[in-house]
Design a protein around this motif. Structure first.
Motif, PDB file in Angstrom:
ATOM      1  N   HIS A 259       9.739  29.774  28.828  1.00  0.00           N
ATOM      2  CA  HIS A 259       9.014  31.027  29.051  1.00  0.00           C
ATOM      3  C   HIS A 259       7.759  30.733  29.857  1.00  0.00           C
ATOM      4  CE1 HIS A 259       6.059  29.888  26.029  1.00  0.00           C
ATOM      5  NE2 HIS A 259       7.033  29.655  25.179  1.00  0.00           N
ATOM      6  N   ALA A 260       7.159  31.785  30.362  1.00  0.00           N
ATOM      7  CA  ALA A 260       6.053  31.604  31.297  1.00  0.00           C
ATOM      8  C   ALA A 260       4.811  30.995  30.648  1.00  0.00           C
ATOM      9  CB  ALA A 260       5.710  32.939  31.958  1.00  0.00           C
ATOM     10  N   GLY A 261       4.778  30.938  29.312  1.00  0.00           N
ATOM     11  CA  GLY A 261       3.608  30.363  28.661  1.00  0.00           C
ATOM     12  C   GLY A 261       3.672  28.844  28.540  1.00  0.00           C
ATOM     13  N   LEU A 262       4.799  28.255  28.856  1.00  0.00           N
ATOM     14  CA  LEU A 262       4.904  26.794  28.772  1.00  0.00           C
ATOM     15  C   LEU A 262       4.274  26.167  30.013  1.00  0.00           C
ATOM     16  CD1 LEU A 262       8.610  26.408  27.574  1.00  0.00           C
ATOM     17  CD2 LEU A 262       6.535  26.087  26.228  1.00  0.00           C
ATOM     18  N   PRO A 263       3.745  24.938  29.858  1.00  0.00           N
ATOM     19  CA  PRO A 263       3.160  24.286  31.031  1.00  0.00           C
ATOM     20  C   PRO A 263       4.196  24.185  32.148  1.00  0.00           C
ATOM     21  CG  PRO A 263       2.856  22.955  29.056  1.00  0.00           C
ATOM     22  CD  PRO A 263       3.718  24.105  28.674  1.00  0.00           C
ATOM     23  N   TYR A 264       3.733  24.296  33.368  1.00  0.00           N
ATOM     24  CA  TYR A 264       4.633  24.325  34.506  1.00  0.00           C
ATOM     25  C   TYR A 264       5.600  23.138  34.502  1.00  0.00           C
ATOM     26  CZ  TYR A 264       6.453  23.950  39.145  1.00  0.00           C
ATOM     27  OH  TYR A 264       7.321  23.826  40.191  1.00  0.00           O
ATOM     28  N   GLU A 265       5.042  21.963  34.239  1.00  0.00           N
ATOM     29  CA  GLU A 265       5.856  20.747  34.285  1.00  0.00           C
ATOM     30  C   GLU A 265       7.028  20.803  33.317  1.00  0.00           C
ATOM     31  OE1 GLU A 265       5.589  17.526  35.714  1.00  0.00           O
ATOM     32  OE2 GLU A 265       4.415  18.631  37.208  1.00  0.00           O
ATOM     33  N   LEU A 266       6.726  21.280  32.133  1.00  0.00           N
ATOM     34  CA  LEU A 266       7.745  21.315  31.089  1.00  0.00           C
ATOM     35  C   LEU A 266       8.832  22.330  31.455  1.00  0.00           C
ATOM     36  CD1 LEU A 266       8.268  20.074  28.302  1.00  0.00           C
ATOM     37  CD2 LEU A 266       7.248  22.111  27.303  1.00  0.00           C
ATOM     38  N   ARG A 267       8.381  23.448  31.967  1.00  0.00           N
ATOM     39  CA  ARG A 267       9.328  24.466  32.378  1.00  0.00           C
ATOM     40  C   ARG A 267      10.261  23.907  33.443  1.00  0.00           C
ATOM     41  NH1 ARG A 267       6.629  29.276  34.975  1.00  0.00           N
ATOM     42  NH2 ARG A 267       4.744  28.136  34.447  1.00  0.00           N
ATOM     43  N   ALA A 268       9.642  23.248  34.422  1.00  0.00           N
ATOM     44  CA  ALA A 268      10.445  22.695  35.515  1.00  0.00           C
ATOM     45  C   ALA A 268      11.431  21.664  34.977  1.00  0.00           C
ATOM     46  CB  ALA A 268       9.530  22.065  36.552  1.00  0.00           C
ATOM     47  N   GLN A 269      10.961  20.890  34.016  1.00  0.00           N
ATOM     48  CA  GLN A 269      11.822  19.854  33.447  1.00  0.00           C
ATOM     49  C   GLN A 269      13.002  20.488  32.703  1.00  0.00           C
ATOM     50  OE1 GLN A 269      10.094  17.604  30.284  1.00  0.00           O
ATOM     51  NE2 GLN A 269      11.984  16.439  30.031  1.00  0.00           N
ATOM     52  N   HIS A 270      12.716  21.528  31.935  1.00  0.00           N
ATOM     53  CA  HIS A 270      13.796  22.180  31.196  1.00  0.00           C
ATOM     54  C   HIS A 270      14.807  22.813  32.144  1.00  0.00           C
ATOM     55  CE1 HIS A 270      11.503  22.515  27.138  1.00  0.00           C
ATOM     56  NE2 HIS A 270      11.694  21.296  27.549  1.00  0.00           N
ATOM     57  N   GLN A 271      14.282  23.425  33.185  1.00  0.00           N
ATOM     58  CA  GLN A 271      15.193  24.044  34.143  1.00  0.00           C
ATOM     59  C   GLN A 271      16.080  22.991  34.796  1.00  0.00           C
ATOM     60  OE1 GLN A 271      13.752  27.049  36.732  1.00  0.00           O
ATOM     61  NE2 GLN A 271      14.992  26.406  38.450  1.00  0.00           N
ATOM     62  N   LYS A 272      15.465  21.881  35.127  1.00  0.00           N
ATOM     63  CA  LYS A 272      16.205  20.816  35.779  1.00  0.00           C
ATOM     64  C   LYS A 272      17.291  20.275  34.845  1.00  0.00           C
ATOM     65  CE  LYS A 272      15.490  17.075  38.813  1.00  0.00           C
ATOM     66  NZ  LYS A 272      14.718  15.991  39.282  1.00  0.00           N
ATOM     67  N   ARG A 273      16.908  20.106  33.595  1.00  0.00           N
ATOM     68  CA  ARG A 273      17.910  19.594  32.651  1.00  0.00           C
ATOM     69  C   ARG A 273      19.052  20.581  32.499  1.00  0.00           C
ATOM     70  NH1 ARG A 273      15.913  17.455  27.075  1.00  0.00           N
ATOM     71  NH2 ARG A 273      18.166  17.189  26.968  1.00  0.00           N
TER      72      ARG A 273
END
Ligand code: ADP
Ligand code: ZN
Length: 708
Positions: A259-273
């Motif tokens: 979700h948009a409240g997560l740090p950008y890096e983590l979001r990107a990492q989850h999306q990548k995974r």
């Protein structure tokens, strides 16, 4: 269809025939005409410009608003042996110069660009000096101010018509409505654009909407039938996303929050995974999804109601892009209706806007309470007529029972009225069911005429009825918007006894997880399972080696066809749909070996992780580990960084760096402001001294420290 197009389709893409209107579009654009293409997600829009691009001489320029999408397409084309590049802001100036030179030398066939970059005067100038095969404008609805995805830069794309009068332009979108369609033609200045409209039906998606009772249990039952499938679970709030993700993990599902409240890096990492691994479940708000091109998303589950059918169609449409069976499942209840109605009432904005939004929500609710075919109703909303019930939704498959709720509905409305039009369903239920609790007594509601008149129905039937009353607009949220109910104008005929009311009978939850007989997870029969997993494991290994998502190597549909047709020679392998010349040459033999049972199944990632950690702890260097596990050094570093991030390894165990150098790298990371820079940002500074992988690891360690 002209021969050359078919040959390209077969040789490059490995497909035997065009789908839907693809060949007409290709003929039009290859012949130099403009086109507007409306096709649903997964319909095969990309080929509509990729094939003409290969048929015409010169550079094809593709405008796309999303970097992730561009990278995906470029990787896919690369695997097919087509020279494609994406120019985006993540590239260094040096890399950009090199690309420009390659283009000038005519070495690049397709150039992907964000719109804002294309319309820069320097870029336009550069392109004017070249031969251009065509312009493709993807996600063309972004030019429409009415849509959610409006991007002002798209408006500037109109000038291409004047600057490149002889170059054909093709605009593509999966957004259906007529107004947007005409806006695209007008604002992009398409010349005599031929419009290619397709049906928006997604026949491979099974739709099911169930009454929400115990949503976690219901979700669990749904997921239990879909072990190993990738999917998205949508929730309304960030908090709920976190909770549901944690719950699923605790239940043994591989789930990640987004979700948009997560740090950008983590979001990107989850999306990548999510893109790169198989079988992950993304629990997300609607912040997740734009630009997710993963073709083998097997289900989309909604735990909260979308605001409109447009949103529902778009979100569920992320399932089954590859054309294989997929599920759209939603649990929906009274609270959803109340919440969305309250949000609407409290939102700012003028009355007209509110009315439009209200109208959209009503259409969504009507789909939920629909007693006929869901697909017919959904398509009808988009002005498309499906003559027969689809046979592939819950209502078609299970049938819908209705019951005459005229009398109970009057009782319910009368309870709302007599208690003063301000109480929520919980209290109204107490009144109707004659529960004389403290709150009822303190309000004196045990004396109401309706007190205890509703004992013929159970609590869940009452809830279901209240939900349907609100969904049909017979009752409404009270004006303060705290979830109390009031009467609405339209309930009068019912109260006066002029009309009767038939409502849905909700199914018991145990029936509501099943999909069609072709449940997505039953793609593969039990006796095929072993070979299927072996094919997938090989694909995963190749994908890791090439640094691309698995579906870029081969989509599921292609693996499935291999499994079913069991090719036993390279020419036979070349006949499989999705195996083009380049892929045959690169991968044909390896997949044949798996089918022939000759090659041992390659190690799966989970095993590699485990082994890698042990080897690192045992003191092996990354290079040694790469040799031992037979995978690339780059991958070893990526996995090491991951393990460090999860605190399964210390930095010292993973790397063997001189303390000074380590200190210098750490300082460089911590030098900036609040946020850690990315490893890529420091790559240049340390190039020649350490490989990028070292930076990943150091960064992961710092990040882990900063988080605790
Ligand atoms: P869209 O952009 O419309 O969502 P894509 O272009 O990504 O759809 O195509 C969806 C999938 O269908 C891709 O995996 C693509 O390779 C496949 N596909 C497209 N056209 C054909 C065809 N003619 N035959 C077989 N597969 C196709
Ligand atoms: Zn149906």
């Amino acid at each position: 269809m002209p021969e050359p197009a078919l040959r390209i389709l077969k040789d490059i893409f490995g497909y035997d025939s065009f789908r839907g209107r693809q060949s007409e579009v290709i003929e039009r654009v290859a012949g130099g005409g403009d086109a507007l293409v409306l096709m649903p997600t997964g319909g095969g829009k990309s080929l509509c410009f990729q094939v003409p691009a290969l048929l015409r001489s010169g550079l094809a320029v593709v405008v796309s608003p999303l970097i992730a999408l561009m990278d995906d397409q470029v990787a896919t084309l690369g695997e097919l042996g087509v020279a494609a590049v994406a120019l985006n802001s993540t590239l260094t100036a040096q890399a950009q110069r090199e690309i420009a030179q390659q283009i000038q030398r005519g070495e690049i066939k397709m150039l992907y660009l964000a719109p804002e970059r294309l319309v820069q005067p320097r870029m336009l100038n550069f392109l004017q000096g070249l031969e251009i095969a065509l312009f493709a404008i993807d996600e063309a609805h972004c030019v429409s101010q009415w849509g959610h995805d409006f991007r002002p830069e798209y408006l500037q794309l109109g000038q291409l018509a004047e600057l490149f009068p002889t170059v054909p332009r093709i605009a593509l979108t999966a957004t259906a409505d007529t107004r947007t369609r005409e806006e695209i033609v007008e604002r992009l200045h398409l010349q005599n654009a031929e419009r290619f409209l397709s049906s928006f039906d997604r026949p491979n998606i099974f739709y099911r909407i169930v009454a929400k009772e115990q949503q976690r249990k219901q979700l669990q039952a749904f997921l239990a039938e879909r072990k190993g499938d990738a999917g998205i679970v949508y929730c309304l709030s960030r908090k709920k996303v976190e909770e549901v993700a944690a719950f699923l993990v605790a239940q043994g599902h591989p789930a990640l929050p987004y979700h948009a409240g997560l740090p950008y890096e983590l979001r990107a990492q989850h999306q990548k995974r999510f893109l790169n691994e198989e079988g992950l479940i993304m629990v997300a708000t609607i912040a997740f999804g734009m630009g997710i091109d993963k073709p083998n998303v097997r289900f989309v589950a909604h735990l909260d109601l979308p605001k409109s059918l447009e949103a529902y169609y778009q979100e569920t449409g992320r399932a089954g892009r590859d054309g294989l069976p997929a599920d759209a499942w939603m649990a929906y209840g009274l609270q959803d209706v109340l919440m969305l109605k309250q949000m609407l009432q409290k939102s700012d904005g003028d009355e007209r806007h509110k009315r439009v939004e209200q109208h959209k929500l009503d259409a969504m609710l009507a789909l939920c309470e629909q007693i006929r075919c869901r697909r017919q109703a959904l398509l009808a909303y988009f002005d498309e007529d499906l003559p027969q019930p689809c046979g592939h939704c819950d209502n078609c498959v299970d049938g819908v029972q209705t019951w005459d709720a005229t009398e109970p509905a009057r009782q319910a409305l009368s309870a709302i009225y007599r208690s003063g039009q301000r109480y929520g369903v919980g209290h109204l239920l107490d009144v109707l069911l004659g529960r004389e609790n403290e709150r009822v007594r303190s309000l004196g509601h045990q004396h109401l005429a309706v007190f205890g008149v509703g004992k013929a129905l159970g609590e869940s039937e009452w809830r279901s009825l209240f939900r349907q009353l609100v969904a049909r607009g017979l009752a409404d949220v009270d004006l303060e918007g705290y979830g109390g109910l009031r009467l609405s104008e339209s309930c009068r005929p019912l109260l006066r006894g002029e009309v009767s009311l038939q409502v849905r009978r909700d199914l018991k939850p145990q029936h509501t997880a099943k999909s069609s007989s072709s449940a997505a997870s039953q793609l593969v029969r039990a006796e095929e399972r072993e070979q299927w997993e072996a094919l997938r494991a090989l694909r995963r290994k190749l994908a890791e080696e090439h640094g691309v998502p698995p579906y870029v190597i081969f989509p599921d549909a292609t693996l499935l066809e291999m499994l079913r047709s069991q090719p036993d020679s390279l020419p036979a392998m070349g006949q499989v749909s999705g195996v083009g010349a380049r892929k045959l040459e690169r991968y044909g033999a390896a997949f044949l070996a798996v089918l022939g049972g000759e090659a041992p199944a390659p190690k799966v990632v989970a095993d590699i992780r485990h082994e890698l950690i042990s080897l690192a702890r045992a003191g092996m260097t990354p290079t040694q580990i790469a040799g031992q596990l037979d995978c690339s050094e780059k991958n070893v570093y990526v996995l090491l960084a991951e393990a460090i991030g999860r605190q399964q390894l210390s930095l010292e165990q993973a790397l063997d760096l001189p303390a000074e150098l380590l200190g210098e790298i750490q300082d460089a990371f911590l030098d900036g402001e609040a946020e850690l820079p990315t490893a890529a940002a420091l790559a240049e500074q340390f190039s020649g001294r350490v490989v990028d992988g070292v930076l990943y690891c150091v960064r992961a360690a710092l990040q882990a420290e900063l988080e605790v």
